[in-house]
Motif scaffolding. Sequence first.
Motif, short mmCIF file in Angstrom:
data_model
loop_
_atom_site.label_atom_id
_atom_site.label_comp_id
_atom_site.label_asym_id
_atom_site.label_seq_id
_atom_site.Cartn_x
_atom_site.Cartn_y
_atom_site.Cartn_z
N GLU A 4 11.37 8.37 0.28
CA GLU A 4 12.50 8.47 -0.66
C GLU A 4 13.83 8.28 0.06
OE1 GLU A 4 11.86 12.15 -2.72
OE2 GLU A 4 10.29 11.29 -3.98
N ARG B 145 -8.79 6.83 -4.98
CA ARG B 145 -8.94 7.14 -3.55
C ARG B 145 -10.20 6.59 -2.87
NH1 ARG B 145 -5.54 11.45 -0.95
NH2 ARG B 145 -4.02 11.99 -2.51
N ARG C 227 10.29 10.92 3.53
CA ARG C 227 10.76 9.81 4.34
C ARG C 227 10.87 8.54 3.47
NH1 ARG C 227 13.26 9.92 9.20
NH2 ARG C 227 13.31 7.72 9.73
N ILE D 42 3.89 1.57 -1.16
CA ILE D 42 4.49 1.72 -2.49
C ILE D 42 3.46 2.29 -3.48
CG2 ILE D 42 5.47 0.43 -4.45
CD1 ILE D 42 6.75 -1.44 -2.34
N ASP D 43 2.24 1.75 -3.39
CA ASP D 43 1.17 2.24 -4.28
C ASP D 43 0.88 3.72 -4.03
OD1 ASP D 43 0.99 -0.26 -5.27
OD2 ASP D 43 -0.86 -0.79 -4.25
N ASP D 44 0.80 4.08 -2.75
CA ASP D 44 0.49 5.48 -2.41
C ASP D 44 1.58 6.41 -2.94
OD1 ASP D 44 -1.80 4.70 -1.19
OD2 ASP D 44 -1.07 4.92 0.86
N TYR D 45 2.81 5.93 -2.89
CA TYR D 45 3.91 6.74 -3.43
C TYR D 45 3.77 6.86 -4.94
CZ TYR D 45 8.58 8.28 -4.73
OH TYR D 45 9.63 8.97 -5.28
N ARG E 249 1.13 6.64 -6.67
CA ARG E 249 -0.04 7.46 -7.04
C ARG E 249 0.10 8.90 -6.55
NH1 ARG E 249 -4.81 3.85 -7.62
NH2 ARG E 249 -4.31 1.86 -6.68
N ASP E 250 1.21 9.18 -5.89
CA ASP E 250 1.45 10.52 -5.34
C ASP E 250 0.40 10.86 -4.28
OD1 ASP E 250 2.89 12.75 -5.00
OD2 ASP E 250 2.14 13.83 -6.74
N GLU E 251 0.10 9.88 -3.44
CA GLU E 251 -0.92 10.10 -2.42
C GLU E 251 -0.33 10.17 -1.01
OE1 GLU E 251 -4.07 7.21 -2.91
OE2 GLU E 251 -4.69 8.06 -4.84
N ALA F 4 4.52 -1.03 -9.42
CA ALA F 4 3.26 -0.42 -8.94
C ALA F 4 2.74 0.57 -9.97
CB ALA F 4 3.50 0.26 -7.60
N LYS F 5 3.64 1.36 -10.55
CA LYS F 5 3.20 2.35 -11.54
C LYS F 5 2.57 1.65 -12.75
CE LYS F 5 6.42 6.07 -10.53
NZ LYS F 5 7.68 6.69 -10.93
N THR F 6 3.22 0.56 -13.16
CA THR F 6 2.69 -0.18 -14.31
C THR F 6 1.32 -0.74 -13.98
OG1 THR F 6 4.95 -0.82 -14.82
CG2 THR F 6 3.23 -2.06 -15.93
N ASP G 91 0.83 -1.22 0.00
CA ASP G 91 0.00 0.00 0.00
C ASP G 91 0.86 1.26 0.00
OD1 ASP G 91 -2.20 -1.60 0.05
OD2 ASP G 91 -2.62 -1.33 2.18
N ILE H 98 16.04 10.20 -3.30
CA ILE H 98 16.04 9.64 -4.65
C ILE H 98 14.61 9.38 -5.08
CG2 ILE H 98 17.05 7.87 -6.16
CD1 ILE H 98 18.84 7.10 -3.79
N VAL I 191 8.54 0.00 -7.16
CA VAL I 191 7.77 1.21 -7.46
C VAL I 191 7.40 1.21 -8.94
CG1 VAL I 191 7.90 3.72 -7.62
CG2 VAL I 191 8.75 2.59 -5.58
N GLU I 192 8.33 0.81 -9.79
CA GLU I 192 8.03 0.75 -11.23
C GLU I 192 6.89 -0.23 -11.49
OE1 GLU I 192 8.97 2.72 -13.56
OE2 GLU I 192 10.24 3.76 -12.11
#
Lengths: 320, 204
Positions: A66, B154, A64, A49-52, A54-56, A82-84, A47, B114, A79-80
């Motif tokens: 990063e 969300r 923190r 990783i997903d929130d990151y 999704r920028d949430e 999750a984005k995919t 979750d 990063i 992370v890649e």
Amino acid sequence: MDQLVNREDLIKRYLLGEMPDDERVPFEAQYFSQDDLFEELLAAEDDLIDDYARDELSPHERGRFERYFLTSPKRHQRVEFAKTMIGSVCRPQESEAPVRPPPSLAHDSWWQSFLSLLRGDRKITALPLAAALALVVLGGAGLGLQAWRLRQQLGEIQAQRLPERLERERSERAKLEQEVARLRTQSASGPNMVPQPGQSRSDSVLLALTTGMVRSSEDAGSGERNKLTIYPGLNLIALQLKLAADDYQSYQARVQTDEEADVLIQHLLKAEDTGGGKAVVVGLSARRLPAGDYIVKLSGIKPDGSLADVGKYYFKVRDQ
Amino acid sequence: MEPVDIGPPPKKRWELTPEAFNKLLSFLDPDRERAGMVYEKLRLKLMKFFEWRGSAFPEDHADEVLNRVTKKVDEGEVVRDFYSYSHRIASLFFLETTKDPAGRSVPVEDLPSIPAAPNSTDDAELRLECFENCLRALPAESCELITQYYQGERRARIDHRKALAERLEIPLNALRIRTHRIRMKLEACVEDCLRKSQLEVKQT
């Protein structure tokens, strides 16, 4: 409910390295002995990783994440992934219809749902409704079957496309590598990469950059040397980033606009001998570089996967 | 020739033997298959323990702890709670690694920020193709579950998940864990697909 929120908060603090030692050690002992808690942690990590992706995350959590979490190539890969997945699976549905479980997972079978509809208090007689619904069900089954077949066909087509794409990628990469190799053997093309009138135009150029070479507007001496002119037919640009010392086994180059928007990131680059010292060569397509100011941030990759700054290289692109 | 004083012989490092490993497995469970599962579960916990503590080499450290636990069992030490015992050994070993410069983890404040590196368009396309192929290769139930679990934005996503858990008559947390297991398979499949694609590209 509060307990659940507290627990989630606790887990998040642990994953982001914000739990003090006196809390952390008993918490760890707990997940070592409780499989449920351990699995909850794994799911919470997903979750996060997903929130990151999704920028949430809040700005604090993001920072923190990063600094503490994104410290290994493996985690970058997650992370890649999750984005995919978000891009592929998580697109919002066309309408916010109530969620329907997968048929095979649902406890109510289609006929149970069908009967429950018949039991409903609609003010029409059950028989014509049953007949109508039967038609819908049969029609729906036909459509479902057709959709399933189409999906299968699509899958097959996409599966066939993968080797083609790989083949195309292979040939493109091979071409790029050949071009970079050819450019390496040429003498540095000089300050201005624009071919002179009458001179044949190459579809590739090599731009040699030195760290510390400042933006052209700030340094009259290097002003022309770090300028690149894109002319019609130019496909490949090889940026040769000269190194003062080759201290790392591999490097990461990040090409950004002057507003720090990423254009390209290349990992695991090796330093090469250029005759005049060591350099890292980054190849990129000319179409990725519209006119503007650019910066290349070169980092050395340490054995633990973390990055160390090596230098910044500036260049300017203009259209002919 | 004058004898040269080379100091005391180095202390011999304990090495894992098949006998010691078998002894550990028998200790974990009389049934070898179940013992193997317990061992793998502990290894995963140890790896994540080191990873979450910011170690640079979580897998190596997990294996070292397992070696130490195996050694203790081989020497006849009485271990009542295997998981708690392993956690204690792991905590002590972590302290050792923080003293050893080679294994020391970097304080968070000293780490560079990063942001996740965006891949090139080609990499992203290839990853997407791998993902879609892997998704299709999942059993239909898993494919449907994961697709539905990650639907929406969300608030809608949260509502979706609650509704899905209610329909399946399982707690939300159980749904999360079930989805996590499928996701792990999917991630492994995608990484495998990418590795193979990169190998193919290199070979040509």
